[in-house]
Design a protein around this motif. Structure first.
Motif, short mmCIF file in Angstrom:
data_model
loop_
_atom_site.label_atom_id
_atom_site.label_comp_id
_atom_site.label_asym_id
_atom_site.label_seq_id
_atom_site.Cartn_x
_atom_site.Cartn_y
_atom_site.Cartn_z
N GLN A 62 0.84 -1.20 0.00
CA GLN A 62 0.00 0.00 0.00
C GLN A 62 0.88 1.25 0.00
OE1 GLN A 62 -3.21 -0.05 2.82
NE2 GLN A 62 -4.02 1.93 2.15
N ARG A 63 0.54 2.19 -0.88
CA ARG A 63 1.35 3.38 -1.03
C ARG A 63 1.37 4.18 0.29
NH1 ARG A 63 -0.24 6.56 -6.21
NH2 ARG A 63 0.44 4.58 -7.09
N ASP A 64 2.53 4.71 0.60
CA ASP A 64 2.71 5.51 1.82
C ASP A 64 1.65 6.61 1.89
OD1 ASP A 64 3.87 7.14 3.94
OD2 ASP A 64 5.67 5.95 3.58
N LYS A 65 1.08 6.82 3.07
CA LYS A 65 0.00 7.80 3.21
C LYS A 65 0.52 9.24 3.20
CE LYS A 65 -3.07 4.65 5.73
NZ LYS A 65 -3.92 4.29 4.58
N HIS A 66 1.85 9.40 3.23
CA HIS A 66 2.44 10.74 3.18
C HIS A 66 3.26 10.91 1.91
CE1 HIS A 66 1.22 11.14 7.35
NE2 HIS A 66 1.71 9.92 7.52
N PRO A 67 3.24 12.03 1.22
CA PRO A 67 2.50 13.25 1.57
C PRO A 67 1.00 13.20 1.23
CG PRO A 67 3.68 13.58 -0.48
CD PRO A 67 4.05 12.21 -0.01
N ILE A 68 0.62 12.30 0.27
CA ILE A 68 -0.80 12.22 -0.09
C ILE A 68 -1.30 10.82 0.20
CG2 ILE A 68 -2.47 12.38 -1.99
CD1 ILE A 68 -0.48 14.26 -3.42
N ASP A 69 -2.45 10.73 0.85
CA ASP A 69 -3.05 9.42 1.11
C ASP A 69 -3.93 9.03 -0.09
OD1 ASP A 69 -4.26 7.16 1.96
OD2 ASP A 69 -5.13 8.01 3.79
N PHE A 70 -3.40 8.13 -0.92
CA PHE A 70 -4.14 7.70 -2.10
C PHE A 70 -5.14 6.59 -1.77
CE2 PHE A 70 -0.61 9.84 -4.25
CZ PHE A 70 -1.31 10.53 -5.22
N GLY A 71 -5.21 6.19 -0.53
CA GLY A 71 -6.16 5.16 -0.14
C GLY A 71 -5.63 3.76 -0.46
#
Lengths: 263, 263
Positions: A110-119
């Motif tokens: 799962q993509r890192d929630k920082h800087p943007i949380d892509f869900g």
């Protein structure tokens, strides 16, 4: 090495019942083994709209909320995947539909929630692909039809870019097969002028690409696709093409020149 | 012969997130290979309602319209199937989700439109099951998770009863494996009194069944299920059970007596 075609088909073909029917029929004419990767197109967007599930965007990029993931799983892994498989089966292509969770085919993070949380978006690397499974299925003369849903092996399904899956599958299999990677969509290839369907660039090398990129002639969605294409060639993929889905048979059998060949 | 458990899980377990999570965790504790068959439950009905797709009934039996089939394909083959697979993968059960179209696993025949047109419903026989595919997948140490969507090999997906799939898969594999067929649902087994969860009939033979059927003690949905169970025993299935999904491990390992054993 044995030839293997990795074919990605785009949303505009999948969304169009007639185009998809023609495409699956064309695929059945291919004599070499292939793997098909597909995304979703507007079926998922339509369903989200009907269910009043808002599509969140940040900087123009879509966020996969829990509800959006559910819809993606239903449409990509369910409706679209199974219909493609059923259509191919009628032409005696022994296809088998798979998500990345099936047989642990594609493990993503799962993509890192920082800087943007892509869900619920999952990123992959070459190590994400279960090559053994794909080889075993091909040995059984099965044709894998892969949708763009992956998993993290912690019980979570994740949404992954279909172009990236096609590219990564192609790279990871290039050690075992003579891999040709083909992106099929509704246009005739990479166009010099997006308004002119006849302005196809027949052959594109990296120098020319960088120059066209600098001039702004190639932009938007085509940029990451092409960057991936050049990367695939470096990773051992033998040939890469971007073509109109309706030209798939001719492109692979090389009986006519059409579409864009990436060099 | 090698032992193989064919497990059918009912809608009430699938619909309940916590029960399903516990069930997949329990399945991961089984030491013997298994095949799981699942239907849909109320997720499909809920989605149909939200999309204003009317559920047609004739004589109390559901009609599968084109829209209903689409919803069934999305929920059974998509959302439910892939979530079960992802959950099992987290426990290192190398599961692979399949519809009947995948690898031509289950070939069905659309039900005759006379006297009643049930729509896109497919009926199956013992010959419908691709035993070779299932054996190949088991040889690869994969665990098939089968949803109740089949195909006619003419490009059409069809809706098929999940109990019937479980039964037919069990019968068709009984020549190659020592097959135990287990129906898991939310009750503790076949009940003498449907209002009393403790009135489980621990062992049921055909003579007792026919007597209970005559007295009207066993009726409705349980009748075809039990008729199928006795048929399975005649067709070579070694053991048949109807149990509470939460008892799956105990039932298979026989460490405690629970549920109904069909004799």
């Amino acid at each position: 090495m044995k030839k293997l075609n990795i074919i990605k088909v785009g949303g505009n073909i999948i969304d169009d019942e007639l185009k998809l029917a023609q495409f699956t029929k064309n695929l059945s004419l291919l004599e070499e083994p292939f793997i098909l990767i597909h995304g979703g197109g507007k079926l998922a967007t339509d369903l989200a709209e009907k269910l009043n599930i808002p599509q969140q965007l940040v900087d123009g990029r879509r966020i996969t909320s829990a509800d959006t993931l559910k819809i993606a799983t239903m449409t990509y892994a369910g409706f679209i995947n199974k219909n493609i498989v059923a259509q191919l089966q009628q032409y005696n292509v022994n296809s088998i539909g798979l998500s990345g969770a099936d047989g642990n085919l594609i493990l993503s993070k799962q993509r890192d929630k920082h800087p943007i949380d892509f869900g619920y978006v999952g990123d992959i690397t070459k190590e994400s692909i279960n090559i053994t499974l794909l080889k075993n299925l091909i040995d059984l003369q099965l044709t894998p039809i892969i949708c763009a849903i992956t998993h993290d092996k912690k019980g979570q399904l994740l949404n992954t870019n279909a172009d990236e899956i096609a590219n990564t599958v192609a790279c990871s299999l290039s050690e075992s097969f003579d891999v040709e990677l083909i992106y099929c969509f509704e246009k005739n290839g990479v166009l010099l002028n997006p308004e002119d369907d006849n302005s196809v660039i027949e052959q594109l090398n990296e120098v020319a690409f960088l120059s066209l990129k600098e001039k702004g002639i190639i932009n938007k969605g085509m940029l990451p696709k092409l960057e991936n294409c050049f990367n695939a060639l470096k990773e051992g993929v033998t040939q890469v093409g971007i073509i109109n889905a309706s030209n798939i048979v001719n492109f692979i059998t090389k009986s006519t020149s059409n579409g864009t060949q990436i060099k």
